[in-house]
Each structure stands twice: as structure tokens, then as C-alpha cells.
Design a protein around this motif. Sequence first.
Motif, PDB file in Angstrom:
ATOM      1  N   LEU A   1       0.864  -1.146  -0.133  1.00 52.75           N
ATOM      2  CA  LEU A   1       0.149   0.096   0.147  1.00 52.75           C
ATOM      3  C   LEU A   1       0.899   1.240  -0.116  1.00 52.75           C
ATOM      4  CD1 LEU A   1      -2.895  -1.116   2.410  1.00 52.75           C
ATOM      5  CD2 LEU A   1      -3.056  -0.646  -0.072  1.00 52.75           C
ATOM      6  N   ALA A   2       1.841   1.187   0.606  1.00 49.78           N
ATOM      7  CA  ALA A   2       3.007   2.521   0.707  1.00 49.78           C
ATOM      8  C   ALA A   2       3.209   2.788  -0.502  1.00 49.78           C
ATOM      9  CB  ALA A   2       4.049   2.373   1.952  1.00 49.78           C
ATOM     10  N   ARG A   3       3.797   1.510  -1.227  1.00 50.07           N
ATOM     11  CA  ARG A   3       4.444   1.760  -2.597  1.00 50.07           C
ATOM     12  C   ARG A   3       3.436   2.193  -3.706  1.00 50.07           C
ATOM     13  NH1 ARG A   3       5.879  -3.579  -4.813  1.00 50.07           N
ATOM     14  NH2 ARG A   3       6.078  -3.934  -2.670  1.00 50.07           N
ATOM     15  N   ALA A   4       2.202   1.472  -3.409  1.00 47.55           N
ATOM     16  CA  ALA A   4       1.153   2.143  -4.479  1.00 47.55           C
ATOM     17  C   ALA A   4       0.906   3.423  -4.230  1.00 47.55           C
ATOM     18  CB  ALA A   4      -0.275   1.271  -3.983  1.00 47.55           C
ATOM     19  N   ASP A   5       0.909   4.163  -2.882  1.00 48.41           N
ATOM     20  CA  ASP A   5       0.824   5.361  -2.782  1.00 48.41           C
ATOM     21  C   ASP A   5       1.937   6.427  -3.348  1.00 48.41           C
ATOM     22  OD1 ASP A   5      -0.295   7.733  -1.520  1.00 48.41           O
ATOM     23  OD2 ASP A   5       1.133   7.478   0.351  1.00 48.41           O
ATOM     24  N   THR A   6       3.206   5.901  -3.220  1.00 44.06           N
ATOM     25  CA  THR A   6       4.178   6.530  -4.152  1.00 44.06           C
ATOM     26  C   THR A   6       4.005   6.614  -5.420  1.00 44.06           C
ATOM     27  OG1 THR A   6       5.878   4.851  -3.809  1.00 44.06           O
ATOM     28  CG2 THR A   6       5.839   6.080  -1.811  1.00 44.06           C
ATOM     29  N   GLU A   7       3.630   5.485  -5.898  1.00 43.51           N
ATOM     30  CA  GLU A   7       3.426   5.274  -7.459  1.00 43.51           C
ATOM     31  C   GLU A   7       2.297   6.151  -7.928  1.00 43.51           C
ATOM     32  OE1 GLU A   7       2.659   1.084  -7.926  1.00 43.51           O
ATOM     33  OE2 GLU A   7       4.827   0.644  -7.639  1.00 43.51           O
ATOM     34  N   GLY A   8       1.363   6.460  -7.237  1.00 46.79           N
ATOM     35  CA  GLY A   8       0.286   7.165  -8.150  1.00 46.79           C
ATOM     36  C   GLY A   8      -0.929   7.727  -7.137  1.00 46.79           C
ATOM     37  N   GLY A   9      -0.466   7.661  -5.890  1.00 35.88           N
ATOM     38  CA  GLY A   9      -1.726   8.248  -4.679  1.00 35.88           C
ATOM     39  C   GLY A   9      -2.647   7.042  -4.398  1.00 35.88           C
ATOM     40  N   LEU A  10      -3.319   7.276  -3.423  1.00 37.65           N
ATOM     41  CA  LEU A  10      -4.187   6.181  -2.835  1.00 37.65           C
ATOM     42  C   LEU A  10      -5.539   7.181  -2.742  1.00 37.65           C
ATOM     43  CD1 LEU A  10      -2.470   4.171  -0.372  1.00 37.65           C
ATOM     44  CD2 LEU A  10      -3.125   3.391  -2.772  1.00 37.65           C
ATOM     45  N   PRO A  11      -6.734   6.553  -2.967  1.00 41.14           N
ATOM     46  CA  PRO A  11      -8.073   7.188  -2.381  1.00 41.14           C
ATOM     47  C   PRO A  11      -8.113   7.054  -0.954  1.00 41.14           C
ATOM     48  CG  PRO A  11      -8.451   5.021  -3.282  1.00 41.14           C
ATOM     49  CD  PRO A  11      -7.056   5.452  -3.705  1.00 41.14           C
ATOM     50  N   PRO A  12      -9.084   7.931  -0.476  1.00 50.68           N
ATOM     51  CA  PRO A  12      -8.895   8.079   1.163  1.00 50.68           C
ATOM     52  C   PRO A  12      -9.207   6.673   1.674  1.00 50.68           C
ATOM     53  CG  PRO A  12     -10.748   9.426   0.332  1.00 50.68           C
ATOM     54  CD  PRO A  12      -9.928   8.810  -1.010  1.00 50.68           C
ATOM     55  N   GLN A  13      -9.894   5.763   1.096  1.00 49.81           N
ATOM     56  CA  GLN A  13     -10.478   4.696   1.958  1.00 49.81           C
ATOM     57  C   GLN A  13      -9.129   3.787   1.927  1.00 49.81           C
ATOM     58  OE1 GLN A  13     -11.733   5.732  -0.813  1.00 49.81           O
ATOM     59  NE2 GLN A  13     -14.055   5.580  -0.649  1.00 49.81           N
ATOM     60  N   ASP A  14      -8.184   3.754   0.861  1.00 53.27           N
ATOM     61  CA  ASP A  14      -6.993   2.941   0.783  1.00 53.27           C
ATOM     62  C   ASP A  14      -5.813   3.684   1.842  1.00 53.27           C
ATOM     63  OD1 ASP A  14      -7.783   0.814  -0.764  1.00 53.27           O
ATOM     64  OD2 ASP A  14      -7.748   1.986  -2.342  1.00 53.27           O
ATOM     65  N   ILE A  15      -5.855   4.861   1.949  1.00 48.48           N
ATOM     66  CA  ILE A  15      -5.010   5.629   2.786  1.00 48.48           C
ATOM     67  C   ILE A  15      -5.472   5.404   4.212  1.00 48.48           C
ATOM     68  CG2 ILE A  15      -4.245   7.705   3.884  1.00 48.48           C
ATOM     69  CD1 ILE A  15      -4.763   9.035   1.013  1.00 48.48           C
ATOM     70  N   GLU A  16      -6.598   5.028   4.767  1.00 52.21           N
ATOM     71  CA  GLU A  16      -7.285   4.673   5.837  1.00 52.21           C
ATOM     72  C   GLU A  16      -6.469   3.315   6.077  1.00 52.21           C
ATOM     73  OE1 GLU A  16     -11.479   4.834   7.930  1.00 52.21           O
ATOM     74  OE2 GLU A  16     -11.592   5.192   5.840  1.00 52.21           O
ATOM     75  N   LEU A  17      -6.701   2.491   5.248  1.00 58.07           N
ATOM     76  CA  LEU A  17      -6.020   0.971   5.243  1.00 58.07           C
ATOM     77  C   LEU A  17      -4.547   1.025   5.539  1.00 58.07           C
ATOM     78  CD1 LEU A  17      -7.553  -1.170   2.201  1.00 58.07           C
ATOM     79  CD2 LEU A  17      -8.270  -0.951   4.489  1.00 58.07           C
ATOM     80  N   VAL A  18      -3.990   1.977   4.951  1.00 54.43           N
ATOM     81  CA  VAL A  18      -2.351   2.018   5.390  1.00 54.43           C
ATOM     82  C   VAL A  18      -2.437   2.483   6.906  1.00 54.43           C
ATOM     83  CG1 VAL A  18      -0.276   3.064   4.819  1.00 54.43           C
ATOM     84  CG2 VAL A  18      -1.964   2.625   3.001  1.00 54.43           C
ATOM     85  N   ALA A  19      -3.049   3.459   7.326  1.00 63.80           N
ATOM     86  CA  ALA A  19      -2.968   3.864   8.661  1.00 63.80           C
ATOM     87  C   ALA A  19      -3.437   2.818   9.692  1.00 63.80           C
ATOM     88  CB  ALA A  19      -4.225   5.119   8.683  1.00 63.80           C
TER      89      ALA A  19
END
Length: 135
Positions: free
Chosen positions: A25-43
Motif C-alpha cells: 500500500l505504501a508503494r502504491a501510494d508513492t506510485e500514484g497516490g491512493l483514494p482516502p479509503q486506502d489511505i485509511e487501510l495504510v493507517a
Amino acid sequence: MPATTLDLGRSAFFEHRWNDALACLARADTEGGLPPQDIELVASVAMLLGRESEGVAYLTRAHDEYVTVGDIAGAARCAAWLVLYLMNLGETARGRRRSVAHSVRHYLLAVIGSCRHGVSGGVLMGETSGLRRTG
């Protein structure tokens, strides 16, 4: 079609493979950003792995993204979790708890104000006492 890094991260999350979930998930975030639901998953994963400051940073981002897209319920949920995490971490010295608690109170009042039916078993926000369960 091969699975994306985001798909792999979501799958790892739902399979309770926390280290893999955080990495993907952190890699996906750096590759193109995440929607808020997935940012919540990372948290959530960061918190489960004991990486509190990282989890708070991701949860704050998720809150801000929910505000940006107008998802009041999502923003309120993130703000409520932030209050709990920050209280647990002893963040009162920096005044962060009070501002987050104010944000939670604001969103909850907006949500309650938009309801047509009564609210029972809700959450009340005290000025200095944090969250109190009612009902």
C-alpha cells in the motif's frame, strides 16, 4: 491482467498479512497516490504494526482527503480515530488533541444535523474530556 501493487496491498490487508499490506500500500501510494479509503487501510496497518506516528500521518491524510471529496462520514470517522490514537499517545502537550476533537465535534454535528430521525447511543464531545459514549 496482472494484479497491481494496490490490489496486492488490499489482498494482504484482508488476509491479515500486515507487513506485506504496508509495503504494497505504501508503494502504491508513492506510485500514484491512493483514494482516502486506502489511505485509511495504510493507517490501520501502520497502527497494527506499532508504527504510531506513521499511522497518525496516514490517518490525517485520509481525513483531509475525505474533507476534500465531501465525505463527511469518512472524515468524522478518521477524526474520531485520531482523537483516540492521539489521546493514547499523550499528544495533549502539542494541543493537537483539542483541534482534532473540535474537528470531530464539527463533523458529528453536521452529520447529526442532516439526519431526519432521532439519534440514540451517539457520541458527545466534551470541551476537555474527549469522547464520551451516551445511551
